[in-house]
Design an enzyme around this catalytic site. Structure first.
Site, PDB file in Angstrom:
ATOM      1  N   PRO A  16      -1.780   3.546  -4.720  1.00  0.00           N
ATOM      2  CA  PRO A  16      -1.631   2.267  -5.418  1.00  0.00           C
ATOM      3  C   PRO A  16      -1.608   1.111  -4.399  1.00  0.00           C
ATOM      4  O   PRO A  16      -1.007   1.233  -3.331  1.00  0.00           O
ATOM      5  CB  PRO A  16      -0.278   2.388  -6.122  1.00  0.00           C
ATOM      6  N   VAL A  75       0.885  -1.166   0.000  1.00  0.00           N
ATOM      7  CA  VAL A  75       0.000   0.000   0.000  1.00  0.00           C
ATOM      8  C   VAL A  75       0.920   1.212   0.000  1.00  0.00           C
ATOM      9  O   VAL A  75       1.732   1.374   0.915  1.00  0.00           O
ATOM     10  CB  VAL A  75      -0.925   0.022   1.232  1.00  0.00           C
ATOM     11  N   HIS A  76       0.823   2.041  -1.043  1.00  0.00           N
ATOM     12  CA  HIS A  76       1.686   3.225  -1.166  1.00  0.00           C
ATOM     13  C   HIS A  76       0.798   4.461  -1.062  1.00  0.00           C
ATOM     14  O   HIS A  76      -0.019   4.713  -1.943  1.00  0.00           O
ATOM     15  CB  HIS A  76       2.432   3.195  -2.504  1.00  0.00           C
ATOM     16  N   LEU A  77       0.967   5.234   0.001  1.00  0.00           N
ATOM     17  CA  LEU A  77       0.110   6.382   0.275  1.00  0.00           C
ATOM     18  C   LEU A  77       0.630   7.629  -0.440  1.00  0.00           C
ATOM     19  O   LEU A  77       1.509   8.322   0.053  1.00  0.00           O
ATOM     20  CB  LEU A  77       0.022   6.605   1.784  1.00  0.00           C
ATOM     21  N   GLY A  78       0.072   7.873  -1.621  1.00  0.00           N
ATOM     22  CA  GLY A  78       0.467   9.023  -2.420  1.00  0.00           C
ATOM     23  C   GLY A  78       1.658   8.730  -3.305  1.00  0.00           C
ATOM     24  O   GLY A  78       2.361   7.744  -3.123  1.00  0.00           O
TER      25      GLY A  78
END
Length: 154
Positions: A121, A73-76
């Site tokens: 993403p 999980v990629h935050l931004g």
């Protein structure tokens, strides 16, 4: 191995990974999955699957299931440059977590104020067969946190 359901770690508009404005994600270089355009508010990002936190940075985390499926999980986008600003981590690397458990509080307005894209993403790490990732019907719609995002068959 049975299919693994991947849940949305944040609410927002589910989009196809190919629509993420970053070639590392849109071209599947990290793996395949989907993404979410979150609302511009402070959100709790949760575990998309149950498992162990095998990598934890303020702006990204990887949960590894018992079956060996690693979900990033990629935050931004480009948020690594913020060095943790706009993120509050609630777990430790190595922790066992349940699907839906809060991992990071994500200050989307702070990210947008820095001129960065808040898109999230969600990808299966090192998945090289795009056909093994099946988007849920929710892709293309507004979804709640915890909604099915995609299934991986690997």
């Amino acid at each position: 191995m049975s299919p693994t359901r991947i849940l949305a770690p944040v609410p927002g508009r589910a989009i196809a990974l190919r629509d993420v404005p970053d070639p590392v994600f849109s071209q599947g270089m990290v793996g395949y999955g989907a993404a979410i355009e979150p609302p511009h508010q402070v959100l709790d990002a949760v575990a998309p699957v149950g498992g162990a936190i095998v990598r934890l940075l303020p702006h990204a985390y990887v949960v590894m299931t018992a079956d060996g499926v690693g979900v990033l999980v990629h935050l931004g986008l480009d948020t690594v440059a913020l060095k943790g600003e706009g993120f509050t981590v609630h777990v430790e690397q190595g922790d066992q977590v349940s699907a839906g458990q809060r991992i990071v509080t994500y200050d989307v307005p702070a990210i947008v104020a820095k001129g960065l894209r808040p898109v999230v993403p969600v990808v299966v790490m090192d998945e090289r067969e795009e056909g093994n990732v099946v988007p849920a019907e929710s892709v293309g719609t507004e979804i709640a946190c915890g909604t099915d995002l995609f299934t991986v068959n690997s």
